[in-house]
Design an enzyme around this catalytic site. Structure first.
Site, PDB file in Angstrom:
ATOM      1  N   ASP A   8      19.208  -6.038  -1.376  1.00  0.00           N
ATOM      2  CA  ASP A   8      18.573  -4.732  -1.590  1.00  0.00           C
ATOM      3  C   ASP A   8      18.556  -3.898  -0.317  1.00  0.00           C
ATOM      4  O   ASP A   8      18.123  -2.738  -0.346  1.00  0.00           O
ATOM      5  CB  ASP A   8      17.151  -4.900  -2.138  1.00  0.00           C
ATOM      6  N   ASP A  43       0.814  -1.218   0.000  1.00  0.00           N
ATOM      7  CA  ASP A  43       0.000   0.000   0.000  1.00  0.00           C
ATOM      8  C   ASP A  43       0.847   1.267   0.000  1.00  0.00           C
ATOM      9  O   ASP A  43       0.310   2.378  -0.016  1.00  0.00           O
ATOM     10  CB  ASP A  43      -0.961   0.009   1.192  1.00  0.00           C
TER      11      ASP A  43
END
EC number: 2.7.7.-
Length: 496
Positions: A263, A136
Site C-alpha cells: 500500500d 485519530d
C-alpha cells in the site's frame, strides 16, 4: 471502461486565472472512495512552503503566503470546485495480508490543472476518515516536516517522487508515544494510486471495479499500453519497469524507505509515503532504518527484491484481467532486466565512467565492497571522489578509509579505468550525479527541534539546500559534514 473526462468547474478563486479544480478520481464512482470534508486544524500556522513547487503548479508566490491559502491547505476552508474524498485500498504489510486499509488521514481535494497537466492535491493529517481504523486521522509536526523535506529533496535529486507544497502546524495535541502537536502536509502527485488499490478490488472479487481502475490508470498514465494485445499485462510490465528504475535510483543515492508495504507502492513508480526513511550515513548494506522492523525485511540491501515481491502481488491482483499466469510472469521479467541495467548506469555516472567498458560491473562491485568493509560515509565519499584524478594524491578520499592498503589497490584499479577519460567531462558528470547535500536524520532532527519552538529557519534553510543538492552553497558546509556521534542514536519508527 474509460473514466469520463472532467467537466469544467468554477475557476479556483485562489489560483491564477484559468486554473480550475477537477477530480478525475471521483469519476470512478463511490465504490472507490468516501466523500467527506477535512477536519479543521485549530489555529494553524506556516511551517514550510515550497515556492518552487507553487510556481510549477501555476500558483502565484504571494498566494502561498496568504491567510487564505493557510486556511485552504489545512482543511479549514473549502473551495469552489473541489470534491474532497478518501480512497479505499488494501495491502500486504510486512509480508502479511492486512485486508482493507485506505486513506486513514489523507484527504484528496481534487486535481489542479497545471502547466504540466493535472496534479492531485492531498492533505495528509486532515482528520479521521472511514478508513482510519483506530487512528485519530492526524499527522504530527515531526513526521510532517520529514515528509515535506524528503519529498522536495528527492525531487532535487532527480528521483521520481510525490511532492510536498507545504507543511502547516497547530498547537493541537496529538497522542503518540508522547504528546506531540498536529500538522498537515499538502502533497501533490499526478496520482496517489497504489498497488494496494488493485489488491483491494481483486481480492474482494470486485473485478468490474478492478477493470475500471486499470483502465483509468492506462488511459490516464500509460496510454501506450492501450495499443498492446493484452493492455493489462502491458500495464504490469510498464509499472515493473518504472519500479525497477526507482529502485536503482534509491540504491545509487543510498536511500532507505523503511516500510515498503504494497500500500506504499505507487503505480506510477514514484517514491511515496515518507515515514521511517533514511539516507545512509556510513555505508552498511544491511542497514535497517525503521525501528519497527527488527527483522530487517526492508533493509537497504533488500529493497530491490522487496520491490519485485510487491510487483508479484500486483501481478496476482491483475490476474483476473490478464487471465494468463505465464503472461503475467513474463511481464514481471522486465523488472529483472531493467533494474541491474539502470543501477549500473547510475553507478557508472557516479564513478564518472563516460563510456561503458568491459569490467565496469566488477569495478562497481569492488567499490561497494570497499565502502562496506570500511564503513565509509556514503555521500561524502562520492562527493570527494569528484575531485579524484589519476595524477593526484587522493588524500581527501583516502582519509575516509582505515584500510589504506585496500583503498590503494582500489584507487589503482580506478585510476587505470579513468586514465583515458577527459577529466573535465568526468568531473562534470560526477558533480551532477553525487550530491553534496542529502537529508540526513540529524539535520532533520535539528530542524524539527527548532520548529517545535516555533523557529522554522532550519526547515527553510534545509529546503533551499535540498532543492539544489548538487550545488556548492558556500557558507553551508556544516550541512554536508559528517554526522555527529549522537545521530546514531536517533530511532525512527512507523509512528507518525
Amino acid at each position: 471502461m474509460t473514466a469520463a473526462p472532467d467537466t469544467p468547474s468554477d475557476p479556483l478563486d485562489l489560483a491564477e486565472p484559468g486554473l480550475k479544480w477537477g477530480n478525475s478520481f471521483a469519476r470512478l464512482g463511490p465504490g472507490f472512495y468516501t466523500e467527506l470534508q477535512p477536519t479543521p486544524l485549530p489555529s494553524p500556522y506556516w511551517v514550510g512552503r515550497s515556492q518552487a513547487l507553487a510556481r510549477e503548479l501555476g500558483l502565484e508566490d504571494h498566494w502561498l503566503e496568504s491567510a487564505e491559502a493557510l486556511e485552504v491547505l489545512t482543511g479549514n476552508r473549502s473551495t469552489a470546485g473541489s470534491r474532497p474524498l478518501a480512497s479505499v485500498y488494501s495491502g500486504h504489510q510486512f509480508g502479511v495480508w492486512a485486508g482493507q486499509l485506505g486513506d486513514g488521514r489523507a484527504i484528496l481535494l481534487g486535481d489542479l490543472q497545471t502547466p504540466a497537466g493535472p496534479q492531485e492535491i492531498q492533505l495528509k493529517g486532515a482528520g479521521r476518515t472511514p478508513y482510519s481504523r483506530m487512528g485519530d486521522g492526524r499527522a504530527v509536526l515531526r513526521s510532517s516536516i520529514r515528509e515535506f523535506l524528503a519529498s522536495e529533496a528527492m525531487h532535487g535529486l532527480g528521483i521520481p517522487t510525490t511532492r510536498a507544497l507545504c507543511v502547516t502546524g497547530s498547537d493541537a495535541p496529538v497522542r503518540r508515544e508522547d504528546i506531540e502537536t498536529a500538522a498537515v502536509v499538502t502533497r501533490t502527485s499526478p496520482s496517489f494510486i497504489r498497488f494496494g488499490h488493485f489488491e483491494h478490488f481483486s481480492y474482494s472479487n470486485q473485478h468490474d471495479r478492478l477493470k475500471t481502475l486499470a483502465d483509468y490508470v492506462i488511459d490516464g498514465f500509460y496510454p501506450a499500453c492501450r495499443e498492446a494485445k493484452q493492455p493489462y499485462a502491458a500495464l504490469l510490465e510498464a509499472a515493473s519497469e518504472r519500479t525497477a528504475r526507482l529502485m536503482a535510483a534509491w540504491q545509487a543515492i543510498g536511500f532507505c524507505h523503511g516500510v515498503m508495504n504494497t500500500d506504499n507502492m505507487s503505480i506510477l513508480g514514484l517514491t511515496i509515503d515518507y515515514g521511517p526513511f533514511q539516507f545512509l550515513d556510513a555505508f552498511d548494506p544491511g542497514h535497517i532504518c525503521n525501528h519497527s522492523d527488527p527483522q530487517g525485511r526492508y533493509a537497504y540491501n533488500k529493497q530491490p527484491n522487496i520491490a519485485y515481491w510487491n510487483l508479484f502481488c500486483l501481478g496476482q491482483a491483475l490476474l483476473p484481467l490478464i487471465e494468463d499466469q505465464e503472461q503475467a510472469l513474463a511481464a514481471l521479467e522486465s523488472y529483472k532486466t531493467v533494474f541491474p541495467q539502470a543501477l549500473e548506469a547510475r553507478m557508472r555516472d557516479k564513478l564518472g565512467l563516460v563510456e561503458t567498458q568491459a569490467g565496469d560491473r566488477e569495478l562497481i562491485e569492488s567499490t561497494f565492497k570497499l565502502l562496506a568493509s570500511n564503513k565509509v560515509d556514503y555521500t561524502i565519499f562520492w562527493r570527494r571522489l569528484c575531485g579524484f584524478t589519476p595524477q593526484s594524491g587522493h588524500e581527501s578520499v583516502r582519509d575516509l578509509f582505515f584500510d589504506r592498503e585496500s583503498f590503494n589497490a582500489w584507487a589503482l584499479q580506478y585510476s587505470e579505468r579513468v586514465a583515458g577519460v577527459d577529466q573535465g567531462v568526468r568531473a562534470n558528470l560526477m558533480l551532477k550525479s553525487n550530491p553534496k547535500f542529502v537529508l540526513r536524520n540529524h539535520l532533520g532532527e535539528e530542524a524539527i527541534r527548532a520548529a517545535k519552538l516555533k523557529d522554522f529557519s532550519g526547515v527553510n534553510t534545509l529546503l533551499g539546500l535540498l532543492q539544489a543538492p548538487f550545488d556548492e552553497h558556500p557558507g553551508h558546509d556544516s550541512f554536508s559534514d559528517f554526522p555527529p556521534d549522537w545521530a546514531s542514536s536517533i530511532e525512527i519508527s512507523c509512528s507518525s
